[in-house]
Motif scaffolding. Structure first.
Motif, PDB file in Angstrom:
ATOM      1  N   GLU A   1      58.388  67.350 104.345  1.00  0.00           N
ATOM      2  CA  GLU A   1      59.025  66.758 103.170  1.00  0.00           C
ATOM      3  C   GLU A   1      58.355  67.259 101.889  1.00  0.00           C
ATOM      4  O   GLU A   1      57.165  67.583 101.880  1.00  0.00           O
ATOM      5  CB  GLU A   1      58.926  65.227 103.185  1.00  0.00           C
ATOM      6  N   SER A   2      59.126  67.256 100.834  1.00  0.00           N
ATOM      7  CA  SER A   2      58.596  67.568  99.505  1.00  0.00           C
ATOM      8  C   SER A   2      59.490  66.911  98.470  1.00  0.00           C
ATOM      9  O   SER A   2      60.584  66.435  98.794  1.00  0.00           O
ATOM     10  CB  SER A   2      58.543  69.083  99.278  1.00  0.00           C
TER      11      SER A   2
ATOM     12  N   GLY B   1      58.515  64.353  96.292  1.00  0.00           N
ATOM     13  CA  GLY B   1      58.091  63.049  95.808  1.00  0.00           C
ATOM     14  C   GLY B   1      57.298  63.168  94.517  1.00  0.00           C
ATOM     15  O   GLY B   1      56.972  64.259  94.061  1.00  0.00           O
TER      16      GLY B   1
ATOM     17  N   LEU C   1      64.382  64.577  97.142  1.00  0.00           N
ATOM     18  CA  LEU C   1      63.498  64.871  98.256  1.00  0.00           C
ATOM     19  C   LEU C   1      64.128  65.940  99.136  1.00  0.00           C
ATOM     20  O   LEU C   1      65.342  65.965  99.321  1.00  0.00           O
ATOM     21  CB  LEU C   1      63.234  63.619  99.084  1.00  0.00           C
TER      22      LEU C   1
ATOM     23  N   CYS D   1      63.624  68.057 102.993  1.00  0.00           N
ATOM     24  CA  CYS D   1      63.001  68.037 104.314  1.00  0.00           C
ATOM     25  C   CYS D   1      63.369  69.344 104.996  1.00  0.00           C
ATOM     26  O   CYS D   1      64.511  69.517 105.438  1.00  0.00           O
ATOM     27  CB  CYS D   1      63.461  66.839 105.115  1.00  0.00           C
TER      28      CYS D   1
ATOM     29  N   VAL E   1      56.467  55.363 100.637  1.00  0.00           N
ATOM     30  CA  VAL E   1      56.348  56.676 101.268  1.00  0.00           C
ATOM     31  C   VAL E   1      57.662  56.929 102.000  1.00  0.00           C
ATOM     32  O   VAL E   1      58.119  56.081 102.769  1.00  0.00           O
ATOM     33  CB  VAL E   1      55.164  56.730 102.249  1.00  0.00           C
TER      34      VAL E   1
ATOM     35  N   TYR F   1      59.975  59.245 104.539  1.00  0.00           N
ATOM     36  CA  TYR F   1      59.863  60.114 105.705  1.00  0.00           C
ATOM     37  C   TYR F   1      61.254  60.609 106.099  1.00  0.00           C
ATOM     38  O   TYR F   1      62.220  59.845 106.087  1.00  0.00           O
ATOM     39  CB  TYR F   1      59.292  59.351 106.894  1.00  0.00           C
TER      40      TYR F   1
ATOM     41  N   THR G   1      56.291  61.665 102.045  1.00  0.00           N
ATOM     42  CA  THR G   1      56.040  62.026 100.651  1.00  0.00           C
ATOM     43  C   THR G   1      56.115  60.755  99.807  1.00  0.00           C
ATOM     44  O   THR G   1      57.010  59.931  99.988  1.00  0.00           O
ATOM     45  CB  THR G   1      57.039  63.089 100.157  1.00  0.00           C
ATOM     46  N   GLN G   2      55.163  60.602  98.901  1.00  0.00           N
ATOM     47  CA  GLN G   2      55.064  59.381  98.107  1.00  0.00           C
ATOM     48  C   GLN G   2      56.040  59.427  96.939  1.00  0.00           C
ATOM     49  O   GLN G   2      56.097  60.419  96.196  1.00  0.00           O
ATOM     50  CB  GLN G   2      53.643  59.215  97.566  1.00  0.00           C
TER      51      GLN G   2
END
Length: 126
Positions: free
Chosen positions: A6-7, A9, A20, A22, A93, A95, A120-121
């Motif tokens: 994931e990216s 956040g 986001l 994935c 978070v 997912y 990812t937060q």
């Protein structure tokens, strides 16, 4: 080997947007149910949005419907979650996950799922 990364956040003000991503490797999204889940501090993990593997229909939990959009780019083997009009209660978070089992309707919002990303937060400031 199945991998999900994931990216996207980050920290955003209330009312803002984030997307986001994935990225998957080791399998094709077209054969799996896909889900986005989130876990806020002190709360159980919940299904936010998903794509059903039976008919590729999309589903959302009530709290995000109309604000979040799930989509997939099979050519890039990447799934996205566009999040608009973010609220403080969206802080968690996030997912992504995939499941080999055939899912129908809103069933894809429920666990279990076979494979998970690292998370990812997302933090929304009010």
């Amino acid at each position: 080997e199945v991998q999900l990364v994931e990216s996207g956040g980050g920290l955003v003000q209330a009312g803002g947007s984030l997307r986001l991503s994935c990225a998957a490797s080791g399998f094709s999204y077209a054969d799996y149910a896909i889900g986005w889940f989130r876990q806020a501090p002190g709360k159980e993990r919940e299904g936010v949005s998903c794509i059903s593997s039976s008919d590729y229909s999309t589903h959302y939990v009530d709290s995000v419907r109309g604000r979040f959009t799930i989509s997939s780019d099979n050519a890039k083997n990447t799934v996205y979650l566009q999040m608009n009009s973010l609220k403080a209660e969206d802080t968690a978070v996030y997912y992504c996950a995939v499941d080999r089992a055939k899912t129908y309707g809103t069933g894809c919002l429920r666990e279990p799922y076979d494979y998970w990303g690292q998370g990812t937060q997302v933090t929304v400031s009010s």
